[in-house]
Design an enzyme around this catalytic site. Structure first.
Site, PDB file in Angstrom:
ATOM      1  N   PHE A   1     -19.550   8.254  10.132  1.00 17.94           N
ATOM      2  CA  PHE A   1     -19.316   8.468   8.707  1.00 17.94           C
ATOM      3  C   PHE A   1     -19.806   7.276   7.899  1.00 17.94           C
ATOM      4  O   PHE A   1     -19.632   6.121   8.306  1.00 17.94           O
ATOM      5  CB  PHE A   1     -17.820   8.623   8.414  1.00 17.94           C
ATOM      6  CG  PHE A   1     -17.129   9.751   9.108  1.00 17.94           C
ATOM      7  CD1 PHE A   1     -16.985  10.985   8.492  1.00 17.94           C
ATOM      8  CD2 PHE A   1     -16.594   9.574  10.375  1.00 17.94           C
ATOM      9  CE1 PHE A   1     -16.315  12.027   9.115  1.00 17.94           C
ATOM     10  CE2 PHE A   1     -15.922  10.606  11.013  1.00 17.94           C
ATOM     11  CZ  PHE A   1     -15.783  11.838  10.386  1.00 17.94           C
ATOM     12  N   ASP A   2     -20.387   7.553   6.745  1.00 11.57           N
ATOM     13  CA  ASP A   2     -20.556   6.537   5.719  1.00 11.57           C
ATOM     14  C   ASP A   2     -19.185   6.289   5.102  1.00 11.57           C
ATOM     15  O   ASP A   2     -18.243   7.063   5.304  1.00 11.57           O
ATOM     16  CB  ASP A   2     -21.565   7.038   4.680  1.00 11.57           C
ATOM     17  CG  ASP A   2     -21.804   6.037   3.567  1.00 11.57           C
ATOM     18  OD1 ASP A   2     -21.669   4.821   3.816  1.00 11.57           O
ATOM     19  OD2 ASP A   2     -22.115   6.468   2.444  1.00 11.57           O
ATOM     20  N   GLY A   3     -19.067   5.206   4.315  1.00  9.87           N
ATOM     21  CA  GLY A   3     -17.783   4.888   3.713  1.00  9.87           C
ATOM     22  C   GLY A   3     -17.617   5.451   2.316  1.00  9.87           C
ATOM     23  O   GLY A   3     -17.000   6.499   2.101  1.00  9.87           O
TER      24      GLY A   3
ATOM     25  N   PHE B   1     -22.606  11.654   8.667  1.00  9.01           N
ATOM     26  CA  PHE B   1     -22.380  12.099   7.294  1.00  9.01           C
ATOM     27  C   PHE B   1     -22.671  10.961   6.318  1.00  9.01           C
ATOM     28  O   PHE B   1     -22.157   9.854   6.473  1.00  9.01           O
ATOM     29  CB  PHE B   1     -20.928  12.548   7.102  1.00  9.01           C
ATOM     30  CG  PHE B   1     -20.513  13.717   7.951  1.00  9.01           C
ATOM     31  CD1 PHE B   1     -20.819  15.014   7.572  1.00  9.01           C
ATOM     32  CD2 PHE B   1     -19.824  13.512   9.142  1.00  9.01           C
ATOM     33  CE1 PHE B   1     -20.431  16.095   8.346  1.00  9.01           C
ATOM     34  CE2 PHE B   1     -19.434  14.590   9.921  1.00  9.01           C
ATOM     35  CZ  PHE B   1     -19.738  15.881   9.531  1.00  9.01           C
TER      36      PHE B   1
ATOM     37  N   LYS C   1     -22.657   0.522  -0.919  1.00  7.84           N
ATOM     38  CA  LYS C   1     -22.403   1.763  -0.193  1.00  7.84           C
ATOM     39  C   LYS C   1     -21.635   1.492   1.080  1.00  7.84           C
ATOM     40  O   LYS C   1     -21.133   2.370   1.700  1.00  7.84           O
ATOM     41  CB  LYS C   1     -23.715   2.434   0.160  1.00  7.84           C
ATOM     42  CG  LYS C   1     -24.201   3.339  -0.902  1.00  7.84           C
ATOM     43  CD  LYS C   1     -23.320   4.526  -1.102  1.00  7.84           C
ATOM     44  CE  LYS C   1     -23.437   5.519   0.008  1.00  7.84           C
ATOM     45  NZ  LYS C   1     -22.304   5.548   0.871  1.00  7.84           N
TER      46      LYS C   1
END
Length: 417
Positions: free
Chosen positions: A262-264, A379, A417
């Site tokens: 996962f991205d944050g 994601f 990001k």
């Protein structure tokens, strides 16, 4: 390089401009069409009988978890299978010819689509685990690596191990096939599943209507689609959702462990910090994060799916299987650790969520890290990173949420990001 949903990155498949109705995920006005039957379509093809399909049984009965208890993943037909040829028929020749074509080819199985790496993994041999008939839900099959008993899906592997530890539990992965297709096309979908000896029993064929209400009824934890607009609708209704893409090449993934990355910001967390970065720059972003490091970030669109994964992980931990848990999660963020990482970690801890590995890249490209991790799915809310993942052969899913959607998706992401 430009990514188009379900299109091969190498450019071998041309971009398809999808009109309102569709064979897969785009909405159509099927209600305005007359009813079709085989006589009307001038076809008499009958599906071939399917033999030897195994049933999953628990204590003498077929076992299907209740939707409210399962971790439900809804996948659209266009990410589960490859339907480019059929899409062209629909667009170039119209709905009636499309239905005729589907019926004429309904004994020919579809090839697997980009959702496969997320739901497929090599299954342990019968001497190592229970027989394959004891395994629960599966999704798509990848023809290149297909083996009817030894090779199985990642979600199925997790289910098999859960079943060993908790024989009566309904806390399992469950798959629902969601499609805008007319019910006539469902025959080909069912024949495809039977051809590969798969166990997808729950279908939702909406005939052009929106599936969002059905996703809620299924208690969907994650919706994967090729239709970005429907993904946005799902997100607006609080359903974790993402648009899937297929890279031109594909790396091998773990054969015994489901890996989800996962991205944050704007994925697990809200886009609050990303907005500060976009509006005021990097220095103000760092200042904001330091001033608010004890203030929890708000939740993002995929927090609930991470929670669902964590719930299953804890079932393994409770039985002493932390080190060999078949689910592993990753945070891959462009945040820097010292300047902005502490707030993200404190937020996850306060939520009661454990990320197995956290990578703070301080703006460095994510592709090399993803190439090392080799997740089944990754994601991210920025297409720049989705494309970077595709370049190294990672199946990536775009989460169209937050302030980044208002900026040029090609621009290089900042460390906020």
């Amino acid at each position: 390089m430009s990514l188009d949903a379900v299109q091969v990155m190498s450019g071998q498949v041309k971009e398809l401009k999808v009109p309102p109705p569709s064979n897969g995920d785009s909405r159509g006005s099927w209600e305005e069409k007359e009813e079709f039957d085989r006589d009307h379509l001038g076809l008499s093809t009958k599906p071939k009988p399917v033999t030897g399909r195994r049933a999953r049984k628990v204590e003498g009965g077929v076992f299907f978890p209740k939707p409210e208890n399962a971790v439900t993943v809804a996948v659209s037909s266009r990410v589960l299978f490859r339907t480019e040829r059929e899409q062209k028929v629909f667009e170039q020749e119209g709905v009636e010819e499309y239905l005729r074509d589907q019926i004429a080819h309904e004994d020919e199985p579809f090839a697997p689509g980009p959702a496969f790496p997320f739901v497929k993994v090599k299954r342990h041999t019968d001497s190592q685990r229970h027989q394959c008939t004891d395994i629960d839900r599966v999704c798509a099959d990848w023809l290149l690596f297909f083996d009817r008993c030894v090779l199985r899906q990642a979600l199925e592997t997790v289910n098999g191990r859960l079943r060993e530890l908790y024989p009566q539990s309904e806390e399992l992965f469950d798959i629902v096939l969601v499609t805008y297709n007319h019910a006539h096309v469902g025959i080909r979908l069912i024949n495809t599943i039977n051809h590969h000896n798969l166990f997808i029993e729950r279908f939702c064929m909406t005939g052009g209507s929106s599936p969002i209400g059905y996703l809620k009824a299924w208690h969907t934890n994650l919706y994967l689609s090729a239709d970005a607009e429907k993904v946005r609708e799902a997100l607006a209704e609080g359903i974790a959702a993402a648009t899937m893409f297929m890279p031109g090449k594909q790396t091998e993934v773990s054969e015994s462990q489901l890996r989800v990355a996962f991205d944050g910001d704007a994925v697990l967390f809200s886009d609050e910090s990303e907005r500060i970065f976009k509006a005021h720059g990097l220095d103000k972003f760092f200042e904001h994060e330091r001033a608010n490091e004890d203030t929890l970030l708000d939740h993002g669109p995929l927090k609930g799916f991470l929670e669902a994964l964590g719930k299953l992980q804890k079932k393994f931990y409770a039985k002493g299987h932390r080190l060999d848990c078949p689910i592993r999660t990753y945070l891959v963020t462009a945040r820097s650790a010292a300047s902005s990482g502490i707030r993200a970690l404190k937020t996850l801890r306060a939520w009661g969520l454990e990320i197995d590995e956290a990578l703070f890249l301080a703006g460095a490209p994510k592709g090399p890290m993803l190439e090392k991790i080799r997740p089944h799915i990754y994601f991210d809310d920025q297409m720049f990173h989705v494309e970077g993942a595709a370049e190294v052969g990672t199946i990536a899913a775009h989460v169209p949420y937050g302030i980044a959607q208002k900026h040029n998706p090609k621009q290089k992401a900042g460390v906020g990001k």
